[in-house]
Scaffold this active site. Structure first.
Site: not given
Ligand code: CO
Ligand code: CO
Ligand code: CO
Length: 434
Positions: A66, A69, A98, A116, A275
């Site tokens: 991640c 990103k 969100d 994702d 999350d």
């Molecule tokens: Co999330």
């Molecule tokens: Co996501």
């Protein structure tokens, strides 16, 4: 290498030579360097044999997991004023920022959709596939939804890493999605120098049970269901300083579905949920606090960390993604007495497939936590609470029950560097935990 088809080669190459450009890559002449050096004409479908054996995926990409990103601040600055068209069926859209979008189907049920995609955060292709799947469905769980179907999205550097890695990535994804009860019903792949994988996931949700970020209540207790530090461990591993214990614990955590945590959160009717992924604990908590119009207090000593993370951080192994996350969130964060810069920085570590961050009524919090533990979610912990109404300020304090290992104490490093001519901080800070 595959067989040379001379007729085909002649046909393509004569075209290329006539044009003065290779027809596959117009930036190069014909005959190209590859042809001259290796006697391979890619335009005629020839390619060198793929390498064999094992691949260490994280060593093939610039930023693992991640951390790949695009920064939250850059996205807001660049995309913030794009138009969005009102549709009354869109219950949660882009503007909400969100975890997933929600579209009302009109019968008490809504669609939940999310996507994702990221680079490998572990070396093993099968494990990476599992993580990509667990991470992608997590956004559906973070809304309180039930994931149903998924489409795979793969970037793969054909010919530069073993072909079998592609198969293993997808096999890991399929297995993890099966565990989540999700069917993969299609996908798309591109030839891409940086390996990446992910899923677009569709689920359903009861419109009365949507858990947005913005509905935390004053006094709510904050619970995090997985330990932090996957970004720090991935970085320590890239520079060959992570222990096998850390690497294994991190992989196990990242492949764990947030399914059980989600089911329990629905049972206990939590007030808000998100999350923790690439924007870090601070980045995602900031979203929850800001949209809920509450200020929140975190007790640093209560934060669950993966094994080894405290040592790595103390030794200065803080990946660059932390700086990007600070750019977008640090203005909302203040720290109390005895919270060092390193302790605070750790809270900005980009997580891959992190846990659920749940705001729940104080009266239910202890029983909820006990149930999480009983279901095997062993690292779940109460990390703070929403204190007052406000603009989403985060205050990190320490109760001094946990200290960073001595080596990493910033003050100590400063004084040792200024008293000796050599770069002693670098010298004395590591090696104890290779
Ligand atoms: Co999330
Ligand atoms: Co996501
Ligand atoms: Co396609």
């Amino acid at each position: 290498m595959n067989k040379i088809d001379t007729q085909r080669r002649k046909r393509v190459m004569s075209r290329s030579i006539k044009l003065g450009h290779c027809v596959c890559n117009p930036a190069q002449p014909c005959p190209c360097e590859q042809f001259k050096k290796m006697d391979i004409c890619a335009c005629a479908g020839e390619r060198p044999a793929s390498p064999n054996g094992k691949v260490e995926l994280t060593k093939t990409v610039e930023k693992p997991g991640c951390a790949s990103k695009i920064g939250q601040k850059f996205l807001k600055d660049t995309l913030g004023d794009l138009p969005h068209y009102a549709d009354k069926n869109v219950l949660v859209g882009v503007a909400a920022g969100d975890d997933a979008g929600i579209y009302d189907m009109g019968n008490g049920t809504a669609l939940v959709q999310t996507v994702d995609v990221f680079t490998p955060s572990v070396d093993d292709p099968y494990t990476f596939g599992q993580i990509a799947a667990a991470n992608s469905v997590s956004d559906v769980y973070a809304m309180g939804g039930k994931p149903l179907t998924a489409l795979s999205i793969i970037g793969f550097p054909v010919g530069t890493i073993p072909d079998n890695a592609l198969r293993e990535i997808l096999r890991g994804g399929i297995d993890k999605m099966k565990e989540a009860g999700v069917s993969i019903i299609g996908g798309h792949s591109i030839n891409d120098p940086q390996t990446k994988a992910g899923f677009a996931v569709t689920g359903i949700i009861d419109t009365k049970k949507i858990k947005t970020n913005s509905t935390a209540q004053k006094g709510d207790v904050l619970i995090l269901t997985k330990p932090l530090g996957t970004g720090i461990i991935a970085f320590a591993h890239q520079i060959n300083r992570a222990s096998q214990k850390s690497i294994d614990a991190s992989a196990k955590s990242m492949t764990t579905l947030n399914k059980t945590a989600c089911e329990l959160m629905l049972k206990f009717n939590a007030n808000a949920c998100t999350d923790v992924t690439g924007f870090s604990l601070m980045g995602h908590l900031k979203e929850m606090a800001t949209t809920s119009k509450l200020n929140v207090e975190i007790i640093w000593d209560k934060l669950p960390w993966l094994p080894g993370v405290l040592d790595y951080a103390a030794a200065g192994m803080l990946p660059g993604a932390i700086e990007r996350n600070k750019e977008s969130s640090a203005h909302k964060v203040t720290t109390g007495k005895d919270v060092t810069e390193t302790m605070a920085d750790m809270c900005f570590d980009a997580q891959t497939s992190g846990g659920l961050l749940i705001a729940i009524d104080k009266a239910k919090a202890n029983e909820f936590l006990a149930r999480l533990h009983a279901k095997g979610i062993a690292d779940a912990a109460i990390i703070g609470h929403f204190k007052t109404e406000g603009s989403g300020q985060i205050f990190i304090k320490t109760d001094n029950t946990r200290k960073l290992p001595e080596k990493g104490n910033n003050k100590k490093n400063e004084s040792c560097c200024s008293s000796k001519e050599s770069s002693c901080c670098g010298g004395d800070s590591g090696n104890g935990f290779i």
